[in-house]
Design a protein around this motif. Structure first.
Motif, PDB file in Angstrom:
ATOM      1  N   SER B  58       0.804  -1.233  -0.139  1.00 42.02           N
ATOM      2  CA  SER B  58      -0.033  -0.003   0.000  1.00 42.02           C
ATOM      3  C   SER B  58       0.760   1.227   0.031  1.00 42.02           C
ATOM      4  CB  SER B  58      -0.928   0.030   1.281  1.00 42.02           C
ATOM      5  OG  SER B  58      -0.083  -0.239   2.451  1.00 42.02           O
ATOM      6  N   ASP B  59       2.071   0.977   0.411  1.00 41.50           N
ATOM      7  CA  ASP B  59       2.979   2.348   0.302  1.00 41.50           C
ATOM      8  C   ASP B  59       3.554   2.549  -0.734  1.00 41.50           C
ATOM      9  OD1 ASP B  59       2.206   2.734   3.032  1.00 41.50           O
ATOM     10  OD2 ASP B  59       4.166   1.783   3.877  1.00 41.50           O
ATOM     11  N   PHE B  60       3.507   1.795  -2.097  1.00 41.72           N
ATOM     12  CA  PHE B  60       4.216   1.880  -3.108  1.00 41.72           C
ATOM     13  C   PHE B  60       3.453   2.333  -4.316  1.00 41.72           C
ATOM     14  CE2 PHE B  60       6.200  -0.925  -0.117  1.00 41.72           C
ATOM     15  CZ  PHE B  60       7.733  -0.641  -0.417  1.00 41.72           C
ATOM     16  N   VAL B  61       4.049   2.803  -5.541  1.00 38.21           N
ATOM     17  CA  VAL B  61       3.298   2.854  -6.656  1.00 38.21           C
ATOM     18  C   VAL B  61       3.266   1.637  -7.511  1.00 38.21           C
ATOM     19  CG1 VAL B  61       3.289   4.322  -8.899  1.00 38.21           C
ATOM     20  CG2 VAL B  61       4.045   5.416  -6.694  1.00 38.21           C
ATOM     21  N   VAL B  62       2.031   0.999  -7.587  1.00 39.63           N
ATOM     22  CA  VAL B  62       2.002  -0.341  -8.196  1.00 39.63           C
ATOM     23  C   VAL B  62       1.177  -0.315  -9.338  1.00 39.63           C
ATOM     24  CG1 VAL B  62       1.481  -2.862  -7.691  1.00 39.63           C
ATOM     25  CG2 VAL B  62       2.219  -1.450  -5.715  1.00 39.63           C
ATOM     26  N   GLU B  63       1.807  -0.813 -10.528  1.00 39.36           N
ATOM     27  CA  GLU B  63       1.207  -1.451 -11.656  1.00 39.36           C
ATOM     28  C   GLU B  63       1.009  -2.923 -11.809  1.00 39.36           C
ATOM     29  OE1 GLU B  63      -0.308   0.922 -13.533  1.00 39.36           O
ATOM     30  OE2 GLU B  63       0.483   2.586 -12.469  1.00 39.36           O
ATOM     31  N   THR B  64       0.064  -3.361 -12.702  1.00 39.96           N
ATOM     32  CA  THR B  64       0.052  -4.640 -12.769  1.00 39.96           C
ATOM     33  C   THR B  64       0.014  -5.080 -14.128  1.00 39.96           C
ATOM     34  OG1 THR B  64      -1.230  -4.700 -10.649  1.00 39.96           O
ATOM     35  CG2 THR B  64      -1.377  -6.716 -12.152  1.00 39.96           C
ATOM     36  N   VAL B  65       0.456  -6.190 -14.674  1.00 37.24           N
ATOM     37  CA  VAL B  65       0.284  -6.715 -15.933  1.00 37.24           C
ATOM     38  C   VAL B  65      -0.258  -7.947 -15.952  1.00 37.24           C
ATOM     39  CG1 VAL B  65       1.462  -7.674 -18.089  1.00 37.24           C
ATOM     40  CG2 VAL B  65       2.348  -5.694 -17.191  1.00 37.24           C
ATOM     41  N   ILE B  66      -1.494  -8.390 -16.275  1.00 33.79           N
ATOM     42  CA  ILE B  66      -2.024  -9.759 -16.254  1.00 33.79           C
ATOM     43  C   ILE B  66      -2.088 -10.403 -17.631  1.00 33.79           C
ATOM     44  CG2 ILE B  66      -4.238 -10.978 -15.670  1.00 33.79           C
ATOM     45  CD1 ILE B  66      -4.822  -8.521 -13.793  1.00 33.79           C
ATOM     46  N   LEU B  67      -1.043 -11.361 -17.752  1.00 29.74           N
ATOM     47  CA  LEU B  67      -1.199 -11.907 -19.055  1.00 29.74           C
ATOM     48  C   LEU B  67      -2.180 -13.412 -18.948  1.00 29.74           C
ATOM     49  CD1 LEU B  67       2.778 -12.060 -19.176  1.00 29.74           C
ATOM     50  CD2 LEU B  67       1.265 -10.604 -20.479  1.00 29.74           C
ATOM     51  N   PRO B  68      -2.456 -13.809 -20.252  1.00 36.26           N
ATOM     52  CA  PRO B  68      -3.272 -14.883 -20.230  1.00 36.26           C
ATOM     53  C   PRO B  68      -2.456 -16.119 -19.814  1.00 36.26           C
ATOM     54  CG  PRO B  68      -2.602 -14.165 -22.732  1.00 36.26           C
ATOM     55  CD  PRO B  68      -2.279 -13.219 -21.460  1.00 36.26           C
ATOM     56  N   ASP B  69      -3.132 -17.316 -19.377  1.00 37.53           N
ATOM     57  CA  ASP B  69      -2.328 -18.287 -18.623  1.00 37.53           C
ATOM     58  C   ASP B  69      -1.829 -19.443 -19.715  1.00 37.53           C
ATOM     59  OD1 ASP B  69      -1.586 -20.142 -16.721  1.00 37.53           O
ATOM     60  OD2 ASP B  69      -3.527 -20.641 -15.994  1.00 37.53           O
ATOM     61  N   GLY B  70      -0.635 -19.717 -19.780  1.00 38.05           N
ATOM     62  CA  GLY B  70      -0.297 -20.950 -20.573  1.00 38.05           C
ATOM     63  C   GLY B  70       0.999 -20.750 -21.312  1.00 38.05           C
ATOM     64  N   GLU B  71       1.767 -21.775 -21.273  1.00 39.34           N
ATOM     65  CA  GLU B  71       2.881 -21.821 -22.211  1.00 39.34           C
ATOM     66  C   GLU B  71       2.911 -21.321 -23.395  1.00 39.34           C
ATOM     67  OE1 GLU B  71       5.841 -23.481 -20.628  1.00 39.34           O
ATOM     68  OE2 GLU B  71       7.112 -23.031 -22.228  1.00 39.34           O
ATOM     69  N   GLN B  72       1.710 -21.072 -24.096  1.00 44.44           N
ATOM     70  CA  GLN B  72       1.647 -20.637 -25.594  1.00 44.44           C
ATOM     71  C   GLN B  72       1.789 -19.086 -25.554  1.00 44.44           C
ATOM     72  OE1 GLN B  72      -0.756 -22.363 -23.799  1.00 44.44           O
ATOM     73  NE2 GLN B  72      -2.696 -22.183 -24.632  1.00 44.44           N
ATOM     74  N   TYR B  73       1.629 -18.383 -24.316  1.00 43.49           N
ATOM     75  CA  TYR B  73       1.787 -17.007 -24.234  1.00 43.49           C
ATOM     76  C   TYR B  73       3.210 -16.565 -24.024  1.00 43.49           C
ATOM     77  CZ  TYR B  73      -3.181 -17.977 -24.795  1.00 43.49           C
ATOM     78  OH  TYR B  73      -4.330 -18.059 -25.100  1.00 43.49           O
ATOM     79  N   LYS B  74       4.261 -17.543 -23.813  1.00 46.48           N
ATOM     80  CA  LYS B  74       5.560 -17.004 -23.356  1.00 46.48           C
ATOM     81  C   LYS B  74       6.126 -16.889 -24.499  1.00 46.48           C
ATOM     82  CE  LYS B  74       9.158 -19.931 -21.314  1.00 46.48           C
ATOM     83  NZ  LYS B  74       9.588 -20.938 -20.672  1.00 46.48           N
ATOM     84  N   THR B  75       5.967 -15.705 -25.191  1.00 46.19           N
ATOM     85  CA  THR B  75       6.489 -15.260 -26.472  1.00 46.19           C
ATOM     86  C   THR B  75       7.073 -13.789 -26.363  1.00 46.19           C
ATOM     87  OG1 THR B  75       4.540 -14.304 -26.996  1.00 46.19           O
ATOM     88  CG2 THR B  75       4.786 -16.557 -27.755  1.00 46.19           C
ATOM     89  N   LEU B  76       7.963 -13.454 -27.355  1.00 44.60           N
ATOM     90  CA  LEU B  76       8.450 -12.206 -27.438  1.00 44.60           C
ATOM     91  C   LEU B  76       7.438 -10.950 -27.379  1.00 44.60           C
ATOM     92  CD1 LEU B  76      11.412 -11.877 -29.830  1.00 44.60           C
ATOM     93  CD2 LEU B  76      11.449 -11.489 -27.316  1.00 44.60           C
ATOM     94  N   ASP B  77       6.233 -11.343 -27.977  1.00 42.51           N
ATOM     95  CA  ASP B  77       4.918 -10.309 -28.394  1.00 42.51           C
ATOM     96  C   ASP B  77       4.664 -10.079 -26.751  1.00 42.51           C
ATOM     97  OD1 ASP B  77       5.365  -9.841 -30.785  1.00 42.51           O
ATOM     98  OD2 ASP B  77       3.763 -11.427 -31.417  1.00 42.51           O
ATOM     99  N   TYR B  78       4.112 -11.162 -26.131  1.00 45.19           N
ATOM    100  CA  TYR B  78       3.484 -11.058 -24.532  1.00 45.19           C
ATOM    101  C   TYR B  78       4.778 -10.188 -23.621  1.00 45.19           C
ATOM    102  CZ  TYR B  78      -0.681 -12.869 -25.988  1.00 45.19           C
ATOM    103  OH  TYR B  78      -2.028 -12.947 -26.536  1.00 45.19           O
ATOM    104  N   LEU B  79       5.759 -10.740 -23.929  1.00 43.99           N
ATOM    105  CA  LEU B  79       7.026  -9.990 -23.237  1.00 43.99           C
ATOM    106  C   LEU B  79       6.942  -8.526 -23.382  1.00 43.99           C
ATOM    107  CD1 LEU B  79       9.520 -10.769 -21.472  1.00 43.99           C
ATOM    108  CD2 LEU B  79      10.863 -10.120 -23.599  1.00 43.99           C
TER     109      LEU B  79
END
Lengths: 361, 361
Positions: B58-79
């Motif tokens: 709560s004391d920090f400036v926090v941003e979040t990235v929520i990616l789809p779930d799965g090995e098939q999204y482990k790509t340069l594009d999602y990175l």
């Protein structure tokens, strides 16, 4: 030929500086570990020097990636073309990658080598003066992002750098001047005698005198190597190499990659940093004039583009890697020959430079 | 709570292993250096644990990235989506990245942290058993390429790993089993007593007994940490951690990322490696049966997919990172509890395993 050793413990490597080095196959092959070699180059350099390098590698399995020429192609998408080629040809972890070209090719080739299978051996053959004095020392590799220059990358050291003065004979005048901008920087940040030498010998550099070029490259690389050896990961003193670069990166990003050469943007940025150093009370009017005069003699731009106003500059500078928690920090000059570490700057002074320096009417 | 120190000189870091660790804000915040924090997670984990982590920050400036779930999204594009968010919010080089999720999130978050501005601090909160025992130790980060798994990446160490056994209560059965596959691997490659312990305690693990899980995670992490400390960059002994992985990666790549879980593919691959070790004369028939039986009890697949014939396997295995000049090298077993370094294998024996092991009719 001079050999300059960059001292980084297990990651130390030599820089070979001299004439007609591309004709010496052994300089290259002694650093290659397996049969597989990938050459990454661009459309400008390939017709000039690719065959010469290939002739040195007749005993190897060599593949080539030829990228379009320009900073605007230094992207993740073009990086992926290098991975495509490495994987299509089933290159292993002990394959070598040779970057044959200017700073863009060195940065992309180095980053591809850093990431492919989490790191393969990498050799730099810089073909521009800028790359010879700047991107070939220090292990900074990477690509640009639409929102910021060099924002994605790695620290990754080459096996060796082959800096051949002969290839500078085909460099166009604008690229030569852009390289001189970075050479001048080394004089400004830590070697006043070298700055004075440049004032005396600038015409020889512009005339591509091989002796003068070799001296300038050797002094620049030695200065950079000393700084990098002291601070490889840029915890403090290495940041001084960024003199003029925070302004310069803002110009490159703001005007679109490719409209200004990196060295041209750095020349303008260094003049802006000099102006701000004067406003800080560190440089005299005469110092600033002396700096601007040398850049002008080197046929470099010294005034910021009219299209970027102070607000846009500040917005672009806010993503610089030296910043802490979003506050802009800059390298400034205490004198000609002495740079500061990154310093926070009063916004009013920064705005005064951005509005006041090099703005007509 | 147990704290296991991974000893890597300046890059050493602690792994915290225990229950209800996500409730201890201090475990996390003591490793954060500035106000800026990015959490990278996925659509499965976010609804379960994101709020709990946010409450600690709560004391920090926090941003979040929520990616789809799965090995098939482990790509340069999602990175690149991670880079987009970091740059859009002008995150600096001392911002921290927290990877909250399984192995895919850990690999991508770690690689993003390694590359963003050439490296920012990174904290792992693995939420699967597989990630807790495998991807959270050793610093391997990266993404897949259509032509090969984990082909683009970096070695990059986190500031700390928080392995909370409580989060395993929500893990689905198939993911739990996939994690157990990697746990069994540690017994096979270097600790016969731990293999025997697993034979005795497998049902407790499947029942998610917190004590048993903590023991399995601690033994696995300790084994991996010892191997990695001895050989961080995988010059020799670290390669033994790849038991079953060359076959396994071929299955994952050949069947399309996402059809087999990584641990499932490794289970099959380890049985294939055991079969090949028997053909080499190192394992007995009884050893191989004992290995297959334990994987089966863990509800893991042990037979290669019918869709991949021997030729296709060999083609896929030809891009493995352990290969030298295109020759396939494998980790095999001398006995239960002792792995070989990478060895070249007679093609006839490899083909015999690929055609003979686990093929019906």
């Amino acid at each position: 030929m001079k050999t300059l050793q960059v001292d980084l413990g297990q990651r130390s490597y030599p820089i070979y500086i001299g004439s007609r080095l591309l004709e010496q196959a052994d300089l290259l092959t002694r650093h290659i570990r397996s049969k597989q070699v990938l050459i990454v180059t661009n459309e400008t350099v390939a017709p000039l020097y690719l065959q010469q390098v290939l002739d040195n590698l007749s005993d190897f399995v060599v593949e080539t990636v030829i990228l379009p020429d320009g900073e605007q192609y230094k992207t993740l998408d073009y990086l992926n073309r290098i991975f495509d080629t490495l994987l299509t040809h089933k290159f292993s972890r002990n394959a070598s990658l040779i970057a044959l070209g200017g700073g863009v090719i060195g940065d992309m080739g180095g980053f591809a080598a850093a990431c492919y299978q989490r790191g393969i051996p990498f050799i730099q053959i810089p073909t521009t003066l800028l790359a010879q004095v700047d991107s070939s020392v220090g292990g900074k590799t990477g690509v640009n992002h639409p929102l910021g220059k060099n924002m994605i990358g790695a620290f990754y050291q080459p096996q060796c750098v082959i800096a051949d003065m002969s290839v500078l004979s085909t460099l166009d005048d604008r690229q030569l001047s852009a390289g001189i901008a970075e050479v001048i920087k080394y004089g400004l940040i830590r070697e006043p005698d070298f700055f004075a030498w440049l004032e005396d010998n600038l015409e020889s550099l512009l005339d591509r005198d091989v002796e003068a070029l070799a001296h300038a490259v050797e002094r620049s690389c030695r200065n950079k190597a000393e700084v990098v050896a002291a601070d490889e990961k840029e915890a403090d003193v290495r940041a001084t190499l960024n003199l003029g670069h925070t302004f310069g990166h803002a110009i490159e990003t703001g005007m679109g990659y490719g409209s200004y050469l990196h060295g041209e943007a750095v020349a303008i940025g260094t003049c802006q940093a000099a102006d701000l150093s004067r406003r800080k009370g560190w440089l005299t009017d005469a110092d600033v004039e002396r700096i601007i005069r040398l850049f002008k003699r080197a046929r470099l731009p010294v005034e910021p583009p009219a299209a970027l106003d102070a607000n846009r500059f500040i917005e672009l500078m806010a993503v610089d890697k030296k910043n802490v928690d979003g506050n802009i920090r800059l390298i400034l000059l205490k004198s000609i020959g002495e740079a500061t570490l990154p310093v926070g700057v009063e916004k009013a002074l920064l705005v005064a430079t951005l509005n006041g320096y090099g703005r007509k009417g």
